[in-house]
Motif scaffolding. Structure first.
Motif, short mmCIF file in Angstrom:
data_model
loop_
_atom_site.label_atom_id
_atom_site.label_comp_id
_atom_site.label_asym_id
_atom_site.label_seq_id
_atom_site.Cartn_x
_atom_site.Cartn_y
_atom_site.Cartn_z
N VAL A 92 49.66 48.30 49.76
CA VAL A 92 48.82 48.03 48.59
C VAL A 92 49.66 47.95 47.32
O VAL A 92 49.36 47.16 46.42
N LYS A 93 50.72 48.72 47.23
CA LYS A 93 51.58 48.67 46.03
C LYS A 93 52.20 47.29 45.87
O LYS A 93 52.20 46.72 44.77
N GLN A 146 49.38 44.57 45.23
CA GLN A 146 48.89 44.59 43.85
C GLN A 146 49.92 44.03 42.87
O GLN A 146 49.55 43.35 41.91
N SER A 164 49.52 40.33 43.30
CA SER A 164 48.21 39.91 42.81
C SER A 164 48.13 39.88 41.28
O SER A 164 47.47 39.02 40.70
N THR A 165 48.83 40.81 40.63
CA THR A 165 48.80 40.90 39.16
C THR A 165 49.97 40.17 38.50
O THR A 165 50.17 40.29 37.29
N VAL A 192 43.93 42.73 49.52
CA VAL A 192 44.02 42.65 48.06
C VAL A 192 43.76 41.21 47.63
O VAL A 192 44.41 40.28 48.13
N ASP A 213 37.95 35.89 49.25
CA ASP A 213 38.29 37.16 48.58
C ASP A 213 37.07 37.77 47.90
O ASP A 213 36.24 37.13 47.35
#
Length: 145
Positions: free
Chosen positions: A48-49, A52, A55-56, A79, A145
């Motif tokens: 997830v790190k 993310q 994703s960002t 994600v 999503d």
């Protein structure tokens, strides 16, 4: 290119070598998101790190390493904005980028040797998305999503 990387205990040794490879041989700006040792950890916490970060737009691409690459791919793909897959060959890495615009590659630290994983990563980072007929298909996937 900005690359976020992480592993679990099963991929820790290769992750360490890939950080060096990405930095010193491919000239990437690397964010190592852990872990700091080969002690047992839960792969979703590290997947997830990286997901993310991609994703960002904190990272352009992500690299995850676990025993098989499968668990990391399952977790990262949850994600929004991430297209993750477990990749075990150079042709798959090329097609993952060309046809799927993949942005997080998940590697096997136990069943694929380091030299092959280096080639997979290099291909993943240097292959462009073809767009065209693939654009609408990727858009359909992202709409999920």
């Amino acid at each position: 290119m900005r690359v976020a990387i992480a592993s679990d205990h099963g991929g820790f040794e290769q992750k360490q070598a890939l950080v060096d490879y990405l930095t010193n041989e491919l000239g990437c700006e690397v964010s190592d998101m852990g872990p700091d040792s080969d002690a047992s950890v839960d792969y979703p916490d590290f997947a997830v790190k990286v997901a993310q970060a991609v994703s960002t737009n904190e990272a352009d691409r992500g690299v995850l390493v676990c025993g098989t690459g499968i668990g990391m791919a399952l977790a990262a793909d949850k994600v929004a904005g991430v297209r993750a897959s477990s990749i075990t060959s150079v042709p798959f890495a090329e097609l993952f980028r060309q046809h799927n615009n993949g942005n997080v590659v998940c590697l096997s630290g136990r069943f694929v040797d380091l030299d092959l994983n280096k080639e997979i990563v290099k291909t993943f980072l240097t292959t462009e998305f073809e767009g065209g007929r693939h654009e609408a298909r990727v858009a359909k996937v992202m709409a999920l999503d």
